[in-house]
Write a protein that holds these residues in place. Structure first.
Motif, PDB file in Angstrom:
ATOM      1  N   VAL A   1      17.688  25.593   6.342  1.00  0.00           N
ATOM      2  CA  VAL A   1      17.327  25.037   7.649  1.00  0.00           C
ATOM      3  C   VAL A   1      17.206  23.518   7.568  1.00  0.00           C
ATOM      4  CG1 VAL A   1      15.528  24.940   9.405  1.00  0.00           C
ATOM      5  CG2 VAL A   1      16.213  27.146   8.461  1.00  0.00           C
ATOM      6  N   LEU A   2      16.577  23.029   6.512  1.00  0.00           N
ATOM      7  CA  LEU A   2      16.445  21.578   6.317  1.00  0.00           C
ATOM      8  C   LEU A   2      17.433  21.134   5.240  1.00  0.00           C
ATOM      9  CD1 LEU A   2      12.538  21.211   6.231  1.00  0.00           C
ATOM     10  CD2 LEU A   2      14.090  21.134   8.203  1.00  0.00           C
ATOM     11  N   HIS A   3      18.223  20.104   5.562  1.00  0.00           N
ATOM     12  CA  HIS A   3      19.283  19.688   4.640  1.00  0.00           C
ATOM     13  C   HIS A   3      19.002  18.322   4.034  1.00  0.00           C
ATOM     14  CE1 HIS A   3      21.501  23.022   6.448  1.00  0.00           C
ATOM     15  NE2 HIS A   3      21.171  22.518   7.615  1.00  0.00           N
ATOM     16  N   GLY A   4      17.790  18.087   3.566  1.00  0.00           N
ATOM     17  CA  GLY A   4      17.496  16.816   2.921  1.00  0.00           C
ATOM     18  C   GLY A   4      16.882  15.835   3.893  1.00  0.00           C
ATOM     19  N   ILE A   5      15.565  15.943   4.052  1.00  0.00           N
ATOM     20  CA  ILE A   5      14.858  15.138   5.049  1.00  0.00           C
ATOM     21  C   ILE A   5      14.027  14.065   4.373  1.00  0.00           C
ATOM     22  CG2 ILE A   5      12.864  15.284   6.577  1.00  0.00           C
ATOM     23  CD1 ILE A   5      13.952  17.589   7.832  1.00  0.00           C
ATOM     24  N   ASP A   6      14.034  12.850   4.934  1.00  0.00           N
ATOM     25  CA  ASP A   6      13.144  11.787   4.480  1.00  0.00           C
ATOM     26  C   ASP A   6      12.212  11.437   5.625  1.00  0.00           C
ATOM     27  OD1 ASP A   6      14.647  11.681   2.163  1.00  0.00           O
ATOM     28  OD2 ASP A   6      15.921  10.055   2.898  1.00  0.00           O
ATOM     29  N   LEU A   7      10.926  11.330   5.325  1.00  0.00           N
ATOM     30  CA  LEU A   7      10.009  10.779   6.331  1.00  0.00           C
ATOM     31  C   LEU A   7       8.733  10.317   5.654  1.00  0.00           C
ATOM     32  CD1 LEU A   7       7.603  13.036   7.009  1.00  0.00           C
ATOM     33  CD2 LEU A   7       9.389  14.054   8.374  1.00  0.00           C
ATOM     34  N   ALA A   8       7.915   9.570   6.392  1.00  0.00           N
ATOM     35  CA  ALA A   8       6.673   9.052   5.829  1.00  0.00           C
ATOM     36  C   ALA A   8       5.592   8.983   6.900  1.00  0.00           C
ATOM     37  CB  ALA A   8       6.909   7.664   5.237  1.00  0.00           C
ATOM     38  N   VAL A   9       4.330   9.065   6.441  1.00  0.00           N
ATOM     39  CA  VAL A   9       3.185   8.831   7.319  1.00  0.00           C
ATOM     40  C   VAL A   9       2.308   7.807   6.624  1.00  0.00           C
ATOM     41  CG1 VAL A   9       1.169   9.851   8.437  1.00  0.00           C
ATOM     42  CG2 VAL A   9       3.241  11.224   8.148  1.00  0.00           C
ATOM     43  N   ALA A  10       1.950   6.721   7.334  1.00  0.00           N
ATOM     44  CA  ALA A  10       1.098   5.689   6.744  1.00  0.00           C
ATOM     45  C   ALA A  10      -0.353   6.166   6.718  1.00  0.00           C
ATOM     46  CB  ALA A  10       1.217   4.407   7.560  1.00  0.00           C
TER      47      ALA A  10
ATOM     48  N   MET B   1       0.850  -1.210   0.000  1.00  0.00           N
ATOM     49  CA  MET B   1       0.000   0.000   0.000  1.00  0.00           C
ATOM     50  C   MET B   1       0.881   1.253   0.000  1.00  0.00           C
ATOM     51  SD  MET B   1      -3.170   0.652   2.572  1.00  0.00           S
ATOM     52  CE  MET B   1      -2.490   1.713   3.810  1.00  0.00           C
ATOM     53  N   THR B   2       0.559   2.236  -0.858  1.00  0.00           N
ATOM     54  CA  THR B   2       1.339   3.484  -0.837  1.00  0.00           C
ATOM     55  C   THR B   2       1.073   4.206   0.464  1.00  0.00           C
ATOM     56  OG1 THR B   2      -0.282   3.968  -2.544  1.00  0.00           O
ATOM     57  CG2 THR B   2       1.989   4.722  -2.950  1.00  0.00           C
ATOM     58  N   PRO B   3       2.126   4.706   1.073  1.00  0.00           N
ATOM     59  CA  PRO B   3       1.908   5.498   2.288  1.00  0.00           C
ATOM     60  C   PRO B   3       1.149   6.777   1.931  1.00  0.00           C
ATOM     61  CG  PRO B   3       4.240   4.947   1.983  1.00  0.00           C
ATOM     62  CD  PRO B   3       3.541   4.596   0.726  1.00  0.00           C
ATOM     63  N   LEU B   4       0.515   7.367   2.952  1.00  0.00           N
ATOM     64  CA  LEU B   4      -0.229   8.610   2.763  1.00  0.00           C
ATOM     65  C   LEU B   4       0.724   9.743   2.363  1.00  0.00           C
ATOM     66  CD1 LEU B   4      -2.810  10.272   3.090  1.00  0.00           C
ATOM     67  CD2 LEU B   4      -2.280  10.460   5.524  1.00  0.00           C
ATOM     68  N   LEU B   5       1.794   9.877   3.113  1.00  0.00           N
ATOM     69  CA  LEU B   5       2.756  10.957   2.841  1.00  0.00           C
ATOM     70  C   LEU B   5       4.161  10.379   2.749  1.00  0.00           C
ATOM     71  CD1 LEU B   5       3.353  14.148   2.798  1.00  0.00           C
ATOM     72  CD2 LEU B   5       4.019  13.802   5.187  1.00  0.00           C
ATOM     73  N   VAL B   6       4.843  10.745   1.683  1.00  0.00           N
ATOM     74  CA  VAL B   6       6.258  10.388   1.581  1.00  0.00           C
ATOM     75  C   VAL B   6       7.042  11.653   1.269  1.00  0.00           C
ATOM     76  CG1 VAL B   6       8.005   9.043   0.352  1.00  0.00           C
ATOM     77  CG2 VAL B   6       5.740   8.077   0.743  1.00  0.00           C
TER      78      VAL B   6
END
Ligand SMILES: Nc1ncnc2c1ncn2[C@@H]1O[C@H](COP(=O)(O)OP(=O)(O)O)[C@@H](O)[C@H]1O
Ligand SMILES: [Mg+2]
Lengths: 289, 236
Positions: free
Chosen positions: B19-28, B1-6
């Protein structure tokens, strides 16, 4: 006594013009945080449009309606073309743009319609009514401005679009977060301000006659009214406009004579602002954290 | 299933300051991801970058679709509701008007239904409808902010420190409601929180942000056991 009441009503009639223009100033001020110095010239240009329409044979109320619609479109266009690209420009740039707009519109009126003073028709005639208490021109002006202010109030108070425009005036960032198209609302605000100014211009033109500078004094009174009521409060600005009209008229007739009536109005305003710098109805939001 | 947010390689800043130097995160889908970090780490900026209130580069996908090119109002229209730092309430307007603005993009019939549901979670708002929002207590303002966000009928909720400045009992109430919101409304939540213990308790995933970089990420219980996280944020 009749004379006194007549002075009051005549003051309400011109006060309605100041109130309308003050409202237009406040609407632009809420969007840009600046005074639109060109508001008077925008109204003058609108009055010239109405004049041109009537000269070419359009009846008064037809010309009136078309002028309001055209003025709305022009106001929105000014926002799109002049103000939008300057959204993040420094204050002085914006002030420069407003002054530039004033000069351009003023010159444009003179260039298209020449600088000679022209009579402008009133649809209300000038019969004395109620035994001389009020003239038909004054009563007509009062009626038109009241109906317009009422419509504007109802629009902001009862419609979803009006609510969105108020939201943008208070907090553009949060407005975007709920999905409001802030740019469109700003253009709409300019359009409305221009339309309101157009009505004021057409109402005052029969009194002061049509010429490219006819609004400069009027705008000063409107600005005074907006300051008196509170630049951040539309109700205050409208109330302030009416008060300035009445003070000017009654004071001019009974206290200081017509030469000094502007000084009197300004003195009253200076006094009020000394006591309450944000204006009579200026913002005072109770807050807790 | 594709996560909601990638989010991939997200960079953002203010003017010339990165301020942000390359962030990875996800929300299912219907998941809760906690974003932890010290003051100034860039948590608020991360949320702003996702909703487009700061200039950003990198990849942001909502259910697979890129939204990193969208303007803020279009991100909102795609179902991302952001309760910003400082709550973003229209203080001069009434509670009722704030709620109507929350539902600005919704058809009237949906809005009425959502409103009834939101009053179920925050009954106090119903008795405050005519009151100016700026005069509410801090807890009520936070409730109003969350209620306003829910009326967008979001797929993703971005919450910036919902416990900030509130009494512990009110915080407990709000967190209980968030648990319920995720379960009932199926909304995914990206939660920024100073109170790491509370956040890790609620979240299923968590990431730890330090000066604009993610330094630890994983399931919330794993992070709870992580020594770095424990020492710096949980205090034991
Ligand atoms: N509006 C702003 N303009 C310039 N710099 C900012 C702004 N907001 C935050 N910053 C800077 O960006 C960095 C990250 O801030 P922020 O995202 O608010 O951190 P956090 O939410 O984790 O406390 C800090 O160094 C802060 O000083
Ligand atoms: Mg923050």
């Amino acid at each position: 006594m009749l004379g006194f009441w007549h002075q009051i009503l005549a003051g309400v009639a011109t006060g309605g013009i100041y109130a309308s223009l003050a409202l237009a100033l406040v609407m632009i001020h809420q969007a840009t945080h600046h005074i639109n110095f060109a508001q008077g010239e925008m109204a003058t240009f609108s009055a010239y449009l109405a004049y041109a329409l009537m000269v070419s044979g359009v009846p008064y109320w037809g010309a009136f309606g078309i002028t309001v619609v055209l003025s709305f479109a022009l106001g929105a266009l000014i926002e799109r073309v002049l103000l939008r690209p300057l959204a993040h420009a420094p204050d002085l740039t914006l002030i420069g743009v407003f002054i530039g707009l004033l000069l351009i519109l003023n010159a444009l009126c003179g260039w298209i319609w020449d600088f000679t003073i022209k009579p402008f028709p009133s649809p209300f005639g000038s019969r004395p009514l109620l035994g001389g208490l009020v003239s038909s021109a004054e009563l007509g002006t009062i009626a038109v401005t009241f109906v317009m202010l009422l419509l504007i109030w109802a629009f902001f108070r009862f419609t979803k679009l009006g609510l969105a425009m108020r939201a943008v005036a208070h907090n553009p960032e949060s407005s975007r977060l709920v999905g409001i198209r802030v740019g469109a609302m700003l253009a709409l605000g300019w359009g409305l301000a221009a339309a309101v100014g157009a009505v004021a211009g057409m109402m005052i033109a029969p009194v002061v006659f049509l010429d490219p500078n006819m609004m400069s004094g009027i705008l000063l009174y409107a600005f005074a009214g907006a300051l008196l009521g509170g630049l951040d409060n539309p109700f205050g600005a409208v109330l302030g406009g009416f008060l300035v009209g009445v003070i000017e008229n009654v004071g001019g007739a009974y206290l200081v004579g017509t030469e000094l009536k502007l000084s009197l109005a300004l003195a009253v305003i200076a006094f009020v602002l000394m006591l309450k710098p944000s204006g009579l109805l200026g913002r005072a939001v109770a807050s807790r954290v | 299933m594709t996560p909601l947010l990638v989010v991939r390689n997200l960079r953002a800043g203010y003017g010339a300051t990165a301020v942000l130097h390359g962030i990875d995160l996800a929300v299912a889908e219907a998941g809760i991801t906690a974003l932890l970090g010290a003051n100034g780490a860039g948590k608020t900026t991360t949320l702003r970058a996702i909703s487009g209130t700061v200039h950003r580069r990198g990849e942001i996908r909502l259910t697979g679709e890129r939204i990193d090119g969208c303007r803020t109002e279009d991100v909102a229209r795609r179902g991302v509701a952001h309760v910003p730092d400082g709550r973003g309430t229209f203080r001069e307007l009434t509670v009722d008007e704030n709620l109507r603005l929350g539902a600005y993009t919704r058809p009237a019939a949906d809005a009425a239904e959502d409103r009834a549901r939101v009053f179920g979670w925050f009954p106090v708002l119903r008795s405050r409808l005519r009151q100016q929002a700026g005069t509410l207590s801090g807890g009520e303002q936070q409730m109003l902010a969350i209620a306003r966000a829910l009326l967008l009928r979001p797929r993703l909720l971005l919450l910036d420190e919902p416990s900030f400045g509130l009494a512990p009992i009110v915080v407990g109430e709000i967190f209980a409601i968030m648990r319920d919101i995720r379960r009932v409304a199926g909304v995914g939540i990206l939660l920024v929180e100073q109170n790491a213990a509370l956040a890790l308790d609620l979240a299923d995933q968590a990431c730890l942000l330090e000066t604009g970089r993610i330094v630890v990420a994983g399931p919330a219980d794993v992070l709870r056991a992580d020594t770095t996280v424990r020492r710096s944020y949980l205090g034991y």
